[in-house]
Write a protein that holds these residues in place. Structure first.
Motif, PDB file in Angstrom:
ATOM      1  N   GLU A 169      32.165  52.676  40.633  1.00 14.17           N
ATOM      2  CA  GLU A 169      32.188  52.511  39.212  1.00 14.17           C
ATOM      3  C   GLU A 169      30.946  52.238  38.645  1.00 14.17           C
ATOM      4  N   VAL A 170      30.022  53.167  38.410  1.00 11.04           N
ATOM      5  CA  VAL A 170      28.696  52.628  37.808  1.00 11.04           C
ATOM      6  C   VAL A 170      28.669  51.954  36.466  1.00 11.04           C
ATOM      7  N   SER A 171      29.645  52.654  35.676  1.00 13.23           N
ATOM      8  CA  SER A 171      29.784  52.185  34.265  1.00 13.23           C
ATOM      9  C   SER A 171      29.976  50.650  34.273  1.00 13.23           C
TER      10      SER A 171
ATOM     11  N   LEU B 290      34.884  44.952  44.651  1.00 13.47           N
ATOM     12  CA  LEU B 290      33.598  43.972  44.374  1.00 13.47           C
ATOM     13  C   LEU B 290      33.190  44.322  42.906  1.00 13.47           C
ATOM     14  N   ASP B 291      33.268  43.074  42.140  1.00  6.55           N
ATOM     15  CA  ASP B 291      33.032  43.038  40.811  1.00  6.55           C
ATOM     16  C   ASP B 291      31.848  42.416  40.662  1.00  6.55           C
ATOM     17  N   ARG B 292      30.713  43.301  40.591  1.00  9.56           N
ATOM     18  CA  ARG B 292      29.268  42.467  40.307  1.00  9.56           C
ATOM     19  C   ARG B 292      29.238  41.672  39.084  1.00  9.56           C
ATOM     20  N   ASN B 293      30.056  42.120  38.175  1.00  9.09           N
ATOM     21  CA  ASN B 293      29.889  41.387  36.729  1.00  9.09           C
ATOM     22  C   ASN B 293      30.343  39.835  36.935  1.00  9.09           C
ATOM     23  N   THR B 294      31.499  39.765  37.374  1.00  9.25           N
ATOM     24  CA  THR B 294      32.027  38.616  37.634  1.00  9.25           C
ATOM     25  C   THR B 294      31.918  37.726  39.051  1.00  9.25           C
ATOM     26  N   ASN B 295      31.152  38.445  39.759  1.00  5.61           N
ATOM     27  CA  ASN B 295      30.895  37.691  41.301  1.00  5.61           C
ATOM     28  C   ASN B 295      32.050  37.535  41.859  1.00  5.61           C
TER      29      ASN B 295
END
Length: 822
Positions: free
Chosen positions: A22-24, A50-55
């Motif tokens: 989910e690129v957005s 894997l949520d790159r915003n919240t690590n």
């Protein structure tokens, strides 16, 4: 290097099915067999987000088309072992997270918790969990401790408050405010729980309570004791040791004190018994060309009878009448052509207390060689190049005495010793196309440090015979010559129905042998003396020698033997081609042998011995038999006289006959057990020291373990012996017959209940032998057993319940005999 996603190092991502990014939202979804690796953190599951915003990482399983939750996450935290969980949330930036529905093994037990949180110090906080011996997510039968909160650190576990749960029944009145459990990555010393029961002669029993001592990864010990309500007690020290790829072994020291009679009377006394065992095995690759092994078992002759079933006694121990020991050393020299072996051995007859010791025995053997052959020879050997020569040397130092006087000083004077050299010379040739010609000369020489002299001594009431021992070196030698012919005769019987052919192989052999009379005065091996009856008597000065002496009397005779083998070739019905056959062994090794001595004054024909074997019912029963025919009749005093039985219308007298067979109605039981042990041996390099020790115990006594996968097993054996002896009262030959039958087996009452039994019957004594029943209940992670001897000297029962050792679960061995093996 820190990337845009905040990760400090490279992340390895794999998905067997698909990956959706989910690129957005900057979120990555992985499905089916997904794996993520970051530094020392590893994770695999059927779903990973894997949520790159919240690590943060989220992992869980998926519900399949059958409604089952599959693909649970398996996670490896830094410095920890793999753990299976229901789901987890992990912050790879702070290295913290929550784990839900975790189960992990710790020192043979299992810890389950609904929520586990890991911090930066590699500590796990637990909430609502259970410490149990069962590895199932929902134990159906278990003994465990339920706790509300806990902390799992590097070397300890703290929980509290906690209470005991038995068969899913909480016992909250026995709750504790907190509990502390040491957590070690190696074996630890600890308490050994006893078993309880009753013995017919010693009363109520608490057996095998003790302490386990873990000294290191290479050796450990058990100290156990048993006490009985009537004053008897036992103590045991067992030690095992192991050095990887070199050697392993262990020893037991056991002592027992059993009162007999009525206390306060003259009949009251205590029987003090002991038993010592030692086993040592050296691996061949540890020292090529050299071997060392030990199997020692000695003690008082009444130990097994007075202690019955205890820590290591088995059914076989109690019924066995002998104890034996052997410590052996061997070495190979000269590229395997010279072999040296030596041993210390002991044999003890428990019914008589007789002890035979060999301290030591050694042997040096040189392989046979062709002294007249040439290394540069081209073509076939000439006849003289086929001559072979060998050499062997044996030495012995032995004593035979009673166990009560064995350790007294005067017993040292009763040792007998000697050396024996043997040189065989042989020649084998093909003769007359169908015959094998063999000739040999055998030379034997013995060395002794003692000889005997006989004479008469004058006493008050007359003369009596005297035997004196003379010290000094003496040599005794003899030799013999033998030549013979052997061949094979093949016979085929005609086709009969499904029997395609019957082949009969006859192997006759005849040999001419000669030996001089070594009692002649020129050799000096025999002497004459006048006995107390005034008659001249000749005796050998080597009488009683450990290797004997040269025989008296010249011998020249013909030896003969006939061997028979019969096999059938039968057409099989299940073969569609019509060409399938199977071989059935009808008779194997039916052999008759004897000797005729031309030089004897009388009784020139020896007895005719025979033996044979066969298999029945698809080799389920192995049948063996042997016996002896006497061609001569006996006189009025029972002695053989020079008259053939054939002259009285009888072919020969059957003087003794033996018949034995054993059977297994379910050969798959033995096959399963052997395959199980063989497969474990193949895994030896990967086994832990505990597993190696357990496997060694199984190999020495495989019947101590019961396999629930085999629904039933039945084994039996039968032996019968017939002999003739002269009855002085009736002045007639008397027939003596003994026969015994033994049966043992087990069967599953249900998939989790098994009954095992051992029994037998002596037809001559008309009595049932030692009979024992054992009942086993598989409780998955625990086991229960009841042993019962319903009658006889060892009437008793025993009840044991305990957790299964984790090592036995790893070895996939389902049950064990409770009070004879640990």
């Amino acid at each position: 290097m820190q990337g845009e996603d905040g990760l400090e190092t490279m992340v390895t991502i794999v998905a067997n099915d698909s990956a959706w990014n989910e690129v957005s939202k900057n979120i990555l979804h992985l499905y089916n067999g997904a794996k993520v690796k970051y530094q020392e953190f590893e994770l695999s599951a059927d779903y990973i987000r894997l949520d790159r915003n919240t690590n943060r990482l989220f992992a869980s399983g998926l519900t399949d088309h059958n409604g089952k939750y599959v693909g649970r996450p398996v996670v490896i935290f830094p410095g920890d072992t793999p753990k299976s969980v229901d789901s987890l949330v992990y912050d790879y930036k702070t290295k913290e997270g929550n784990t839900y529905g975790i189960m992990t093994e710790q020192d043979g037990a299992y810890i389950q918790a609904k929520v586990v949180r890991k911090n930066l110090y590699d500590e796990l906080s637990l909430r609502t969990g259970m410490y149990s011996t069962c590895n199932l997510p929902f134990p159906h039968t278990h003994f465990g401790i339920q706790f509300t909160k806990g902390l799992m650190a590097g070397n300890h576990i703290i929980v509290g408050p906690a209470y005991l749960v038995v068969e899913n029944i909480p016992i909250k009145f026995a709750a504790i405010p907190f509990g502390f459990f040491p957590r070690q990555n190696k074996r630890a010393s600890g308490f050994l729980f006893p078993s309880f029961g009753e013995d017919a002669t010693r009363g109520l029993a608490m057996r095998d309570i003790g302490w386990y001592l873990a000294f290191s990864d290479y050796w450990d010990s058990e100290i156990r004791g048993s006490i009985f309500s009537r004053g008897a007690w036992e103590g045991t020290v067992r030690t095992n040791y192991l050095v990887n790829y070199k050697y392993s072994g262990g020893f037991n020291i056991r002592y027992a004190s059993n009162p007999t009679g009525v206390e306060g009377t003259d009949t009251y006394k205590r029987n003090q018994d002991f038993n010592v065992t030692w086993n040592h095995t050296q691996r061949q690759e540890a020292n090529p060309g050299t071997s060392f092994s030990a199997s020692v078992n000695f003690g008082t002759s009444t130990y097994y009878q007075n202690t019955a079933f205890n820590l290591t006694n088995s059914y076989r121990d109690i019924t066995n009448n002998n104890m034996s020991s052997s410590i052996s050393y061997g070495r190979v020299f000269a590229d395997g052509k010279v072999n040296f072996t030596s041993s210390l051995s002991h044999r003890q007859t428990m019914s008589t207390g007789q002890v035979d010791l060999e301290l030591p025995t050694f042997s040096l053997n040189v392989s046979t060689f062709n002294p007249f052959d040439s290394k540069k020879r081209v073509g076939e050997q000439k006849w003289y190049q086929r001559i072979t020569v060998g050499y062997s040397l044996q030495g012995r130092n032995s004593i035979s005495t009673g166990d009560s006087v064995l350790f007294r000083k005067e017993s040292l004077n009763n040792f007998t010793n000697g050396f024996q050299h043997n040189i065989p010379i042989a020649l084998s040739l093909n003769a007359f196309k169908y015959f094998q010609f063999n000739t040999s000369v055998n030379y034997t020489e013995r060395w002794y440090l003692q000889t005997i002299r006989k004479g008469l001594v004058n006493e008050v009431n007359g003369f009596s015979e005297m035997r004196d021992t003379v010290q000094g070196f003496q040599r005794a030698y003899d030799y013999s010559v033998s030549s013979g012919l052997a061949t094979k005769i093949y016979g085929m019987y005609p086709k009969m129905g499904k029997v395609e052919a019957i082949r009969h192989v006859i192997t006759p052999s005849v040999n001419l042998n000669y030996r001089p009379d070594f009692s002649d005065q020129r050799y000096g091996f025999y002497r004459d003396f006048i006995n107390q009856n005034g008659l001249s008597e000749r005796y050998s000065i080597f009488e009683g020698g450990i290797y004997g002496g040269p025989s008296a009397g010249r011998s020249m005779g013909i030896g003969f033997s006939v061997d028979n083998n019969v096999e059938a070739k039968i057409r099989t019905d299940n073969d569609t081609t019509g060409k399938g056959f199977k071989k059935i062994k009808i008779l194997q090794g039916l052999t008759f042998s004897g000797n005729y001595n031309f030089m004897a004054d009388s009784l020139k024909l020896s007895t005719i011995s025979f033996s044979g074997r066969t298999s029945l019912f698809k080799e389920k029963i192995n049948l063996n038999f042997n016996g002896t025919f006497d061609p001569y009749v006996v006189g009025e005093n029972g002695a053989r006289i020079d008259r053939f039985a054939l002259q009285d219308g009888k072919l020969a007298r059957l003087t003794n006959f033996g018949l034995s067979f054993d059977y297994s109605l379910n050969p798959n039981a033995n096959k399963s057990r052997n395959n199980n042990i063989d497969s474990l041996r193949n895994q030896m390099p990967n086994l832990t020291p505990d597993q190696v020790n357990a496997l060694a115990r199984i190999s020495t006594d495989p019947n101590a373990f019961v396999d629930f996968n085999i629904p039933w097993n039945l084994n039996g054996s039968f032996s019968m012996n017939y002999s003739q002896s002269f009855d002085q009262n009736t002045r007639r030959m008397r027939n003596n017959v003994t026969a015994t039958v033994n049966v043992n087996g087990d069967f599953n009452v249900t998939p989790n209940w098994k009954v095992q039994f051992n029994t037998g019957y002596d037809f001559r004594q008309r009595a049932v032998s030692l009979t024992r029943f054992s009942i086993y209940r598989d409780l998955h992670c625990w086991d229960m057993s009841v042993g019962w001897t319903p009658f006889g000297q060892y009437r008793s029962y025993n009840i044991t319940i305990r957790a299964k050792a984790s090592v036995l679960q790893d070895l996939k061995l389902t049950k064990r005999e409770s009070h004879t093996s640990f």
